[in-house]
Motif scaffolding. Structure first.
Motif, PDB file in Angstrom:
ATOM      1  N   ILE A  73       0.831  -1.205   0.000  1.00 21.75           N
ATOM      2  CA  ILE A  73       0.000   0.000   0.000  1.00 21.75           C
ATOM      3  C   ILE A  73       0.867   1.257   0.000  1.00 21.75           C
ATOM      4  O   ILE A  73       0.571   2.234  -0.699  1.00 21.75           O
ATOM      5  N   PHE A  77       0.297   4.023  -2.871  1.00 20.48           N
ATOM      6  CA  PHE A  77      -0.253   5.319  -2.491  1.00 20.48           C
ATOM      7  C   PHE A  77       0.763   6.440  -2.668  1.00 20.48           C
ATOM      8  O   PHE A  77       0.403   7.565  -3.001  1.00 20.48           O
ATOM      9  N   PHE A  82      -4.189   4.116  -6.266  1.00 18.90           N
ATOM     10  CA  PHE A  82      -4.990   3.570  -5.166  1.00 18.90           C
ATOM     11  C   PHE A  82      -5.213   2.077  -5.401  1.00 18.90           C
ATOM     12  O   PHE A  82      -6.226   1.664  -5.960  1.00 18.90           O
ATOM     13  N   ASN A  83      -4.222   1.309  -5.000  1.00 20.57           N
ATOM     14  CA  ASN A  83      -4.274  -0.143  -5.168  1.00 20.57           C
ATOM     15  C   ASN A  83      -5.071  -0.762  -4.019  1.00 20.57           C
ATOM     16  O   ASN A  83      -4.549  -1.007  -2.942  1.00 20.57           O
ATOM     17  N   ILE A  84      -6.339  -1.040  -4.271  1.00 15.59           N
ATOM     18  CA  ILE A  84      -7.197  -1.673  -3.269  1.00 15.59           C
ATOM     19  C   ILE A  84      -7.240  -3.188  -3.512  1.00 15.59           C
ATOM     20  O   ILE A  84      -7.958  -3.923  -2.853  1.00 15.59           O
ATOM     21  N   LYS A 135      -5.629   1.449 -16.130  1.00 16.06           N
ATOM     22  CA  LYS A 135      -5.557   2.858 -15.720  1.00 16.06           C
ATOM     23  C   LYS A 135      -4.727   3.667 -16.703  1.00 16.06           C
ATOM     24  O   LYS A 135      -5.119   4.759 -17.124  1.00 16.06           O
ATOM     25  N   ASN A 141     -10.661   3.662 -13.554  1.00 17.56           N
ATOM     26  CA  ASN A 141     -10.381   3.927 -12.147  1.00 17.56           C
ATOM     27  C   ASN A 141      -9.795   2.676 -11.493  1.00 17.56           C
ATOM     28  O   ASN A 141     -10.454   1.643 -11.387  1.00 17.56           O
ATOM     29  N   GLU A 142      -8.529   2.778 -11.040  1.00 18.93           N
ATOM     30  CA  GLU A 142      -7.841   1.609 -10.480  1.00 18.93           C
ATOM     31  C   GLU A 142      -8.418   1.181  -9.146  1.00 18.93           C
ATOM     32  O   GLU A 142      -8.274   0.018  -8.731  1.00 18.93           O
ATOM     33  N   LEU A 143      -9.089   2.104  -8.444  1.00 19.44           N
ATOM     34  CA  LEU A 143      -9.701   1.738  -7.177  1.00 19.44           C
ATOM     35  C   LEU A 143     -10.783   0.679  -7.404  1.00 19.44           C
ATOM     36  O   LEU A 143     -10.843  -0.333  -6.691  1.00 19.44           O
ATOM     37  N   GLN A 243       3.760   4.988 -12.733  1.00 18.08           N
ATOM     38  CA  GLN A 243       2.655   4.404 -11.971  1.00 18.08           C
ATOM     39  C   GLN A 243       2.501   2.909 -12.237  1.00 18.08           C
ATOM     40  O   GLN A 243       2.201   2.139 -11.323  1.00 18.08           O
ATOM     41  N   SER A 250       4.171  -2.837  -6.056  1.00 21.08           N
ATOM     42  CA  SER A 250       3.146  -2.958  -5.023  1.00 21.08           C
ATOM     43  C   SER A 250       2.517  -4.350  -5.051  1.00 21.08           C
ATOM     44  O   SER A 250       2.380  -5.018  -4.022  1.00 21.08           O
ATOM     45  N   ILE A 282      -4.280  -1.438   4.322  1.00 21.30           N
ATOM     46  CA  ILE A 282      -4.602  -0.032   4.031  1.00 21.30           C
ATOM     47  C   ILE A 282      -4.597   0.766   5.323  1.00 21.30           C
ATOM     48  O   ILE A 282      -4.022   1.860   5.400  1.00 21.30           O
TER      49      ILE A 282
END
Length: 351
Positions: A73, A77, A82-84, A135, A141-143, A243, A250, A282
């Motif tokens: 994370i 970040f 925003f790698n969820i 992305k 949206n990567e989230l 990114q 990540s 997170i």
């Protein structure tokens, strides 16, 4: 300059310590309100996590995947991604590492362990590549995309455990992989404990992550893109490449978290393998304010809190109250730590 860096890190360390002490005081108040002596409750919490040789080993065993997932994370970040999807990358890292470990022929551990470790990293990185490319190329949206990949990974794991990767030697059909052979397993660091080399991998990864982010040109690009991608692009930084690279690192770190759990602790993958580390990570990363070194302390504390809360049950404290105490401890750290750190910086006149 070096003096400022030392002072900044000292402020970081003291703020975490004061926040943890404040959190334990709040825990004591909640325990007292439940009808149990507060001192006995806090002692039970600490003693269950660190009260013996074996308990320290188990707490550090739980620290390793938390630390590696948290680092995942931090890297994402910091670069503005925003790698969820850390949970899914954790699952793929664990699955691929076990698949490789149970498939390769018998060989010296010095050769087998690095091969399986790389497999874990590649599994997580490959799973993170999909939302990263979406992305960069389609502005998806990567989230959302990384979050949805978690569910795909979970269902893929359930399918594989019931089919291709299932241990056929078990008479009753049970969704579990074959046990990782000893030559591919991480060595035990402390006899008669669960502690293996996974904690060493976590600590080395934390130091390497800090060095990359703070001391390298790539780390500077990551931080620049994370703060202002438009200005970074104007100055000549390839934002998409930065990114995507950060997302791959990540994902790889998340895969190593799966490797630490599957190879360093369980020695297999079962249906309970998805333990929510990706979501907990997170919280840990935010609690450490995206600082890889501070994350080490936070991960140990949270692992101790998790294992120590088991001791509260012996004091007849409700399991529901244990969860409330854990939540209040986290909330106190999030509230107190930034204020303490800012106060110290103003007092010491640090930037």
């Amino acid at each position: 300059m070096k003096k400022d860096l030392v002072s900044n890190y000292l402020a970081e360390l003291l703020s975490v310590t004061i926040a943890i002490v404040s959190a334990l005081i709040v825990a004591g108040i909640l325990i007292q309100l439940s009808g149990v002596n507060a001192i006995a409750g806090i002692f039970g919490l600490v003693e269950s996590a660190f009260g013996s040789y074996q308990r320290v080993g188990f707490t550090l065993t739980r620290t390793a995947p938390l630390l590696l997932a948290g680092l995942s994370i931090v890297v994402a970040f910091r670069s503005g991604v925003f790698n969820i999807g850390v949970e899914g990358q954790y699952i793929l890292g664990g699955l691929l590492s076990v698949l490789v470990a149970t498939s390769i022929p018998t060989m010296p551990s010095l050769i087998a362990i690095p091969i399986v470790l790389v497999a874990g990293f590649v599994g997580g990185a490959a799973w993170s590549l999909i939302p990263a490319v979406l992305k960069a190329k389609q502005n998806v949206n990567e989230l959302l995309s990384s979050l949805l990949m978690n569910y795909i990974a979970l269902f893929l794991m359930q399918f594989l455990l019931r089919d291709w990767m299932q241990d056929k030697s078990i008479p009753v059909r049970y969704p579990i992989t074959p046990t990782v052979p000893e030559f591919a397993s991480l060595p035990t660091l402390l006899p008669d404990t669960t502690l293996t080399g996974s904690i060493i991998i976590g600590l080395i990864s934390a130091l390497a992550t800090y060095a990359i982010i703070q001391k390298t040109a790539f780390g500077f690009k990551m931080r620049a893109v994370g703060r202002n991608p438009n200005a970074s692009a104007f100055s000549g930084i390839n934002v998409n490449l930065t990114q995507i690279s950060a997302m791959l690192i990540s994902g790889g770190l998340a895969g190593l978290a799966g490797y630490a759990e599957a190879i360093g602790y369980l020695h297999k993958v079962n249906m309970q393998f998805s333990a929510g580390y990706g979501y907990t990570a997170i919280l840990l990363a935010l609690m450490s304010q995206l600082n890889a070194l501070t994350l080490i302390i936070v991960s140990v504390f949270f692992a101790g809190l998790d294992t120590g809360s088991q001791g509260l049950k012996f004091l007849r404290i409700s399991s529901h109250l244990s969860i409330v105490i854990e939540g209040m401890l986290i909330l106190m750290i999030l509230l107190v730590r930034p204020e303490v750190k800012n106060l110290m910086k103003r007092s010491w006149k640090l930037d």
